[in-house]
Design a protein around this motif. Structure first.
Motif, PDB file in Angstrom:
ATOM      1  N   ASP A 141       0.873  -1.176   0.000  1.00 15.15           N
ATOM      2  CA  ASP A 141       0.000   0.000   0.000  1.00 15.15           C
ATOM      3  C   ASP A 141       0.910   1.226   0.000  1.00 15.15           C
TER       4      ASP A 141
ATOM      5  N   THR B  46       1.895   5.350  -0.132  1.00 16.98           N
ATOM      6  CA  THR B  46       1.404   6.631   0.364  1.00 16.98           C
ATOM      7  C   THR B  46       0.784   7.397  -0.795  1.00 16.98           C
TER       8      THR B  46
ATOM      9  N   GLU C 145      -3.871   2.338   3.199  1.00 12.12           N
ATOM     10  CA  GLU C 145      -3.578   3.653   3.751  1.00 12.12           C
ATOM     11  C   GLU C 145      -3.194   4.639   2.666  1.00 12.12           C
TER      12      GLU C 145
ATOM     13  N   ALA D  30       3.394   2.712   2.507  1.00 13.02           N
ATOM     14  CA  ALA D  30       2.719   2.938   3.785  1.00 13.02           C
ATOM     15  C   ALA D  30       2.604   1.628   4.563  1.00 13.02           C
ATOM     16  N   VAL D  31       2.173   0.564   3.866  1.00 18.84           N
ATOM     17  CA  VAL D  31       1.977  -0.732   4.525  1.00 18.84           C
ATOM     18  C   VAL D  31       2.513  -1.834   3.621  1.00 18.84           C
TER      19      VAL D  31
ATOM     20  N   ARG E 215       2.237  -5.837   3.309  1.00 22.11           N
ATOM     21  CA  ARG E 215       1.443  -6.969   3.802  1.00 22.11           C
ATOM     22  C   ARG E 215       2.019  -8.267   3.258  1.00 22.11           C
TER      23      ARG E 215
ATOM     24  N   ASP F  37       0.790  -7.189   8.606  1.00 20.49           N
ATOM     25  CA  ASP F  37       0.977  -5.841   8.078  1.00 20.49           C
ATOM     26  C   ASP F  37       2.115  -5.146   8.814  1.00 20.49           C
ATOM     27  N   GLU F  38       3.000  -4.516   8.048  1.00 22.38           N
ATOM     28  CA  GLU F  38       4.033  -3.643   8.608  1.00 22.38           C
ATOM     29  C   GLU F  38       3.720  -2.218   8.170  1.00 22.38           C
ATOM     30  N   HIS F  39       3.460  -1.339   9.117  1.00 23.10           N
ATOM     31  CA  HIS F  39       3.123   0.050   8.807  1.00 23.10           C
ATOM     32  C   HIS F  39       4.418   0.858   8.698  1.00 23.10           C
TER      33      HIS F  39
ATOM     34  N   ARG G 177       4.558   4.648   9.151  1.00 19.82           N
ATOM     35  CA  ARG G 177       4.535   5.171  10.521  1.00 19.82           C
ATOM     36  C   ARG G 177       5.849   4.907  11.252  1.00 19.82           C
TER      37      ARG G 177
ATOM     38  N   GLU H 206       7.001   1.875  11.728  1.00 19.79           N
ATOM     39  CA  GLU H 206       6.877   0.612  12.448  1.00 19.79           C
ATOM     40  C   GLU H 206       7.447  -0.521  11.602  1.00 19.79           C
ATOM     41  N   SER H 207       8.171  -1.415  12.236  1.00 23.09           N
ATOM     42  CA  SER H 207       8.726  -2.573  11.540  1.00 23.09           C
ATOM     43  C   SER H 207       8.858  -3.715  12.531  1.00 23.09           C
TER      44      SER H 207
END
Length: 428
Positions: free
Chosen positions: A78, A80, A101, A146-147, A149, A169-171, A174, A176-177
Motif C-alpha cells: 500500500d 502513500t 492507507e 505505507a503498509v 502486507r 501488516d508492517e506500517h 509510521r 513501524e517494523s
C-alpha cells in the motif's frame, strides 16, 4: 496464522475474493494466449515473420498452460498518496474498500495478471521494478510504502483461496517494523520434495544479488543451506524477465553437478513463469563434443598456458575492422538517414578501445548506430517509439554494416587457423 478477530477475518475474506478473481482472470489469459496462436496463424506476413510470430505466440501459450498450481500472490504494497501521485496511475488495481492507507495498492506475485494488457494489473510480477520495494523497504527507508502486507498460505497449497490462512501488516509509513513470523516459518519449513522458489521470502541482500546488472558477474558463496542455488535461479528468472531478447539470443544454461541435482531444482524456474531453460551437467556437455585425439605434451602445455588467452583475444579482435566502414544509409519510410563512414569507423574504434566481451561489443556498436540515427530523427520529428527503434536496429543496412566492421564469429573460426597455420599464430 489464523485468527477469529472480525476485522482480520473481513480483510482475509476480501483478499480471498481478490484471489478468486485473479484465478478467473488467469484462466482467461491462458485461453486468450491460445486464441492468439490461432489468430497469428492467419496473419499475412513473410514466411520468416510468420514463423517467428508463431513461435513466440506458441511459446507464450505453452508457458501459461504449464504454470504449476499455487497461490497467485504472496504480498501487497500500500503506497502513500504522495508516492501514488509520483508513480502515476495505472500501475495498481486500487482499493475500493478503503482498507489501504495510501493512494493505491499492488499485490505481488510470481506472474503479472491483468484483465487486459492496457488495464491496471491485478497482480504485479515480483521482478518488476515497482516490486523491489517489497523486498527493500524498511521503516527507516519506506520507499513510499505505507503498509507492507505478507500473506500466509497453508503448506503445500495449490492455490485454493481457502488456503489463505493469515496475513501480517508492517506500517512502514509510521516508522513501524517487525520481524515476520510468516517469513520465518516459510524459511524454517522442512525441505521435502523438489526445491521451492523463494520469491516470497527473498531477503534484501539476496535481492541485491538477484537484481544485479546484466553485465555484472555474480559469485554467491555461503555455507550449505544459505540459499546460494535459489539466488542463482531467481537471478536467471530476473534476467529472463528484464532482458528477454538478449538472454534468449545468447542462450541461458543451468549447469549442475549431476542429474539428481537438476531434478531437484527443475521446478523452480517454471514456478517463476520461465520454461524452456536448458539444464545440463558438465559431463553431459562434454559428451556433446567427443574427443577425437589427444594432444602431445608440448601442445597440451601451450594450450594451457595463460598467455594463450591473450593470443586468442588478439586473434578474435583482429576481425574488428573500423577501416571497413562505409557510408551507411538507413531507410525510414520515404526518408533516408545517413551515417558517414568516418562516424561509423570512430564508433567501432571507440568500442574496441573499451575492450568489452566480443559479443557485447557488437551489440554496443549496433546500439550506438541506432542512437546516432535516433538523435537525428528526433530533431526532425520528435520522440521515436520503441517499435521504430526495433525496426532500425533490425534493418538490413544496419545488419550489413555491422557484419562488415564487427562480424559474427564462431569459436572454431578463430581457433582452427591459429592451430592449423603457423603463420597465423605468429601474426597473433
Amino acid at each position: 496464522m489464523t485468527s477469529t478477530e472480525p476485522a482480520l477475518q473481513r480483510a482475509l475474506d476480501r483478499e480471498r475474493a481478490h484471489h478468486d478473481h485473479c484465478r478467473s482472470v488467469l484462466a482467461e489469459m491462458v485461453e486468450g494466449a491460445q486464441e492468439h496462436v490461432v489468430t497469428g496463424e492467419d496473419v499475412s506476413a513473410s514466411g520468416a515473420d510468420a514463423e517467428a510470430l508463431g513461435y513466440r505466440l506458441r511459446s507464450r501459450a505453452e508457458e501459461m498452460r504449464e504454470l504449476p498450481p499455487g497461490p497467485l500472490f504472496f504480498g501487497r504494497l500500500d503506497f502513500t498518496e504522495a508516492e501514488a501521485e509520483t508513480e502515476g496511475e495505472g500501475d495498481g488495481e486500487g482499493e475500493e474498500d478503503g482498507e489501504g492507507e495510501g493512494g493505491r495498492a499492488l499485490h505481488i506475485g510470481r506472474l503479472r495478471i491483468t484483465e487486459h494488457p492496457a488495464a491496471p494489473p491485478l497482480v504485479v510480477d515480483w521482478r518488476a521494478p515497482v516490486s523491489r520495494a517489497f523486498y527493500q523497504a524498511t521503516a527507516g527507508d519506506p520507499r513510499g510504502v505505507a503498509v507492507r502486507r505478507r500473506f500466509g498460505w497453508a503448506p503445500g497449497s495449490r492455490g485454493e483461496s481457502a488456503d489463505l490462512t493469515g496475513m501480517e501488516d508492517e506500517h512502514l509509513g509510521r516508522g513501524e517494523s517487525r520481524a515476520s513470523a510468516i517469513v520465518a516459518r516459510e524459511i524454517e519449513r522442512p525441505r521435502v520434495g523438489p526445491m521451492r522458489d523463494i520469491a516470497a521470502t527473498i531477503q534484501p541482500e539476496q535481492d541485491d544479488l538477484v537484481r544485479a546488472g546484466l553485465g555484472d558477474t555474480v559469485c554467491v558463496q555461503g555455507a550449505p543451506g544459505t540459499g546460494k542455488t535459489a539466488v542463482g535461479l531467481h537471478r536467471a528468472a530476473y534476467l529472463l524477465y528484464t532482458h528477454p531478447q538478449r538472454i534468449k539470443r545468447g542462450g541461458l544454461l543451468i549447469l549442475g553437478p549431476n542429474p539428481a541435482f537438476l531434478s531437484y531444482i527443475a521446478e523452480v524456474l517454471p514456478a517463476l513463469g520461465e520454461s524452456g531453460v536448458r539444464q545440463s551437467t558438465l559431463a553431459q556437455e562434454l559428451a556433446r563434443h567427443p574427443v577425437t585425439r589427444t594432444d602431445d605434451a608440448p601442445a597440451a602445455a601451450l594450450k594451457h598456458d595463460a598467455r594463450t588467452a591473450e593470443v586468442l583475444r588478439r586473434a578474435l579482435y583482429a576481425r574488428v575492422a573500423p577501416d571497413a566502414a562505409c557510408d551507411l544509409t538507413v531507410p525510414d519510410g520515404s526518408y533516408r538517414w545517413r551515417v558517414p563512414a568516418e562516424t561509423l569507423a570512430r564508433v567501432v574504434a571507440d568500442v574496441r578501445d573499451e575492450r568489452p566481451p566480443y559479443t557485447v561489443g557488437r551489440d554496443r556498436v549496433r546500439a550506438r548506430i541506432v542512437g546516432y540515427v535516433q538523435e537525428r530523427a528526433e530533431r526532425r520529428a520528435g520522440p521515436r517509439p520503441h517499435a521504430w527503434l526495433r525496426r532500425v536496429e533490425r534493418s538490413r543496412p544496419v545488419a550489413a554494416a555491422l557484419d562488415a566492421v564487427w562480424p559474427r564469429v564462431r569459436p572454431e573460426e578463430v581457433l582452427a587457423p591459429l592451430l592449423g597455420d603457423p603463420s597465423v599464430l605468429a601474426r597473433a
